[in-house]
Write a protein that holds these residues in place. Structure first.
Motif, PDB file in Angstrom:
ATOM      1  N   ARG A  23      -1.545  35.601  41.583  1.00 34.36           N
ATOM      2  CA  ARG A  23      -0.322  36.337  41.842  1.00 34.36           C
ATOM      3  C   ARG A  23       0.862  35.432  41.545  1.00 34.36           C
ATOM      4  O   ARG A  23       0.923  34.290  41.984  1.00 34.36           O
ATOM      5  CB  ARG A  23      -0.289  36.745  43.313  1.00 34.36           C
ATOM      6  N   PRO A  44      16.557  40.153  47.245  1.00 40.47           N
ATOM      7  CA  PRO A  44      16.044  40.343  48.599  1.00 40.47           C
ATOM      8  C   PRO A  44      15.047  39.257  48.978  1.00 40.47           C
ATOM      9  O   PRO A  44      14.550  38.528  48.112  1.00 40.47           O
ATOM     10  CB  PRO A  44      15.358  41.719  48.519  1.00 40.47           C
ATOM     11  N   CYS A  47      11.830  37.460  46.852  1.00 45.41           N
ATOM     12  CA  CYS A  47      11.896  37.738  45.405  1.00 45.41           C
ATOM     13  C   CYS A  47      11.734  36.480  44.550  1.00 45.41           C
ATOM     14  O   CYS A  47      11.663  36.564  43.332  1.00 45.41           O
ATOM     15  CB  CYS A  47      13.190  38.461  45.042  1.00 45.41           C
TER      16      CYS A  47
HETATM   17  N1  LIG Z   1       3.877  27.831  49.674  1.00 41.66           N
HETATM   18  C1  LIG Z   1       3.611  29.105  49.331  1.00 41.66           C
HETATM   19  N2  LIG Z   1       2.331  29.547  49.232  1.00 41.66           N
HETATM   20  C2  LIG Z   1       2.039  30.824  48.875  1.00 41.66           C
HETATM   21  N3  LIG Z   1       2.969  31.751  48.592  1.00 41.66           N
HETATM   22  C3  LIG Z   1       4.256  31.386  48.685  1.00 41.66           C
HETATM   23  C4  LIG Z   1       4.653  30.058  49.058  1.00 41.66           C
HETATM   24  N4  LIG Z   1       6.006  29.996  49.041  1.00 41.66           N
HETATM   25  C5  LIG Z   1       6.440  31.221  48.688  1.00 41.66           C
HETATM   26  N5  LIG Z   1       5.405  32.050  48.463  1.00 41.66           N
HETATM   27  C6  LIG Z   1       5.497  33.456  48.040  1.00 41.66           C
HETATM   28  O1  LIG Z   1       6.294  33.507  46.874  1.00 41.66           O
HETATM   29  C7  LIG Z   1       7.182  34.612  46.894  1.00 41.66           C
HETATM   30  C8  LIG Z   1       8.610  34.157  46.742  1.00 41.66           C
HETATM   31  O2  LIG Z   1       8.995  33.415  47.871  1.00 41.66           O
HETATM   32  P1  LIG Z   1      10.400  32.722  48.019  1.00 41.66           P
HETATM   33  O3  LIG Z   1      10.716  31.986  46.762  1.00 41.66           O
HETATM   34  O4  LIG Z   1      10.394  31.933  49.275  1.00 41.66           O
HETATM   35  O5  LIG Z   1      11.388  33.976  48.157  1.00 41.66           O
HETATM   36  P2  LIG Z   1      12.923  34.063  48.601  1.00 41.66           P
HETATM   37  O6  LIG Z   1      13.469  32.674  48.695  1.00 41.66           O
HETATM   38  O7  LIG Z   1      13.565  34.857  47.520  1.00 41.66           O
HETATM   39  O8  LIG Z   1      12.944  34.790  49.905  1.00 41.66           O
HETATM   40  C9  LIG Z   1       6.912  35.337  48.203  1.00 41.66           C
HETATM   41  O9  LIG Z   1       6.036  36.406  47.943  1.00 41.66           O
HETATM   42  C10 LIG Z   1       6.256  34.288  49.055  1.00 41.66           C
HETATM   43  O10 LIG Z   1       5.386  34.877  49.985  1.00 41.66           O
END
Ligand SMILES: Nc1ncnc2c1ncn2[C@@H]1O[C@H](COP(=O)(O)OP(=O)(O)O)[C@@H](O)[C@H]1O
Ligand SMILES: [Mg+2]
Length: 362
Positions: A23, A44, A47
């Motif tokens: 993913r 949002p 993202c």
């Molecule tokens: N360390 C991680 N391990 C697995 N999935 C992650 C991790 N960090 C972020 N994600 C996933 O990646 C996506 C983007 O996260 P993020 O960049 O933190 O979004 P935002 O800052 O826009 O809220 C989300 O679906 C989040 O669940």
């Protein structure tokens, strides 16, 4: 001085399951952040904004693509070799150190000379109006002052690039507005390339030279505040940028270039479009409301009036759409009143119902 370039950058977390692709948290990000620009990553929660910022910072590895700073690939460089300073939402201050030591710490780690450290700490603290609290520990400061210490620490580093991750979201509304204005002035003074993560479209609009609007790990549009507001590339951008939110609804073709909101008298001249159905976007502040003329069919009835002082938001039900129109002052509209919505074709936004892409009409 630093220009940042993202070329097809992507990030997957975790290992893919057999026979499936991992993913992707972000994919296919390509854009250039010009030297000296203030660029917001807007979208949002979830993202991919923080993921993108962390990849620029080197706090996360990239899974594909390239990141270049001033034309040089940096995606395999350690964070401290990239000449960036980070300001986090939670400030990340050392509780056992004084404000002075917090600001000075990064400089000491880089073996900057003592009197140069002193000059920089005093200069940065002065810019942020925390010169009088240099001797105290962070725990005796207000949230706003802590955020200033975090900003001062970044400024004292004199980095080529500032990275901000939602730095204002722990402040109360008044302080947030004030700090936002100060950030804008600070950027004008320092003129350093800045990348700023926010989910708040108003922060992105007010601060930025360019905005990268993201949804579900993808770039929806990269443009100036004017462009994302007036020429949204997708229905997503149209719905995310602007407050109050744009009215968005589906219309059906009556004849070439003319569409009707089903089961209503509300019809729209779109110009040269002829698909069966179109998504229409109309900003509440870009249409007018009036009483019907003699013999004219109303479009709908007022169901609520929300005065805000300088303007009022009037809700009108048209068919099954709750339509919002922003009118000047306290307005003259009463609940139950039949009304006509006047719109300007030049202010109309049309989107493809399948893809959400902007349809440009003559
Ligand atoms: N360390 C991680 N391990 C697995 N999935 C992650 C991790 N960090 C972020 N994600 C996933 O990646 C996506 C983007 O996260 P993020 O960049 O933190 O979004 P935002 O800052 O826009 O809220 C989300 O679906 C989040 O669940
Ligand atoms: Mg985030």
């Amino acid at each position: 001085m630093a220009q940042i370039e993202l070329v097809g950058v992507e990030k997957s977390y975790g290992r893919p399951k057999r026979g499936q692709e991992a993913r992707k948290a972000v994919s296919d990000l390509s854009y250039v952040i010009e030297d000296g620009h203030f660029v917001s990553l807007l979208g949002p929660s979830g993202c991919g904004k923080t993921t993108t910022l962390n990849m620029i910072a080197g706090l996360e590895d990239i899974s594909g693509g390239e990141i270049l700073i001033d034309g040089r690939r940096v995606d395999d460089l350690d964070p401290d070799k990239r000449d960036l300073a980070f300001v986090f939402q939670d400030y990340a201050l050392y509780p056992h150190m004084s404000v002075y030591e917090n600001i000075a710490f990064g400089l000491r780690m880089r073996h900057v000379a003592k009197d140069e450290i002193d000059r920089r700490v005093v200069d940065a603290a002065g810019r942020l109006d925390i010169g009088h609290v240099l001797d105290v520990k962070p725990k005796s400061l207000s949230g706003g002052q802590r955020q200033r210490v975090a900003l001062a620490r970044a400024i004292a580093r004199r980095p080529a690039v500032f990275l901000f991750d939602e730095p204002l979201s722990n402040l109360d509304a008044l302080l947030r507005d004030q700090t936002r204005s100060e950030l804008k002035m600070l950027h004008r003074e320092l003129n350093a390339t800045s990348v700023y993560v926010t989910h708040d479209q108003e922060e992105a609009m007010t601060l930025s030279d360019r905005i990268a609007v993201m949804s579900r790990g993808r770039l929806e549009q990269y443009g100036s505040p004017y462009e994302v507001y007036h020429e949204p590339a997708t229905e997503f951008v149209a719905s995310f940028v602007g407050k109050p939110r744009m009215n968005l609804f589906s219309v059906q073709r009556l004849e070439a270039g003319r569409y009707v909101l089903p089961a209503t008298t509300f019809s729209i001249d779109t110009g040269a479009l002829d698909s069966e159905s179109v998504r229409i976007g109309l900003r509440p502040e870009e249409c007018d409301l009036r009483a019907p003329r003699a013999g004219e069919q109303p479009h709908g009835n007022v169901v609520a009036v929300e005065p805000l002082g300088n303007v009022s938001d009037v809700h009108v039900v048209v068919g099954d759409v709750d339509f919002l129109v922003r009118v000047p002052g306290f307005g003259t509209f009463a609940v139950g009143e039949p009304v006509v919505i006047d719109l300007h074709r030049a202010r109309l936004h049309c989107f493809d119902p399948e893809t959400g892409a902007r349809l440009v009409v003559g």
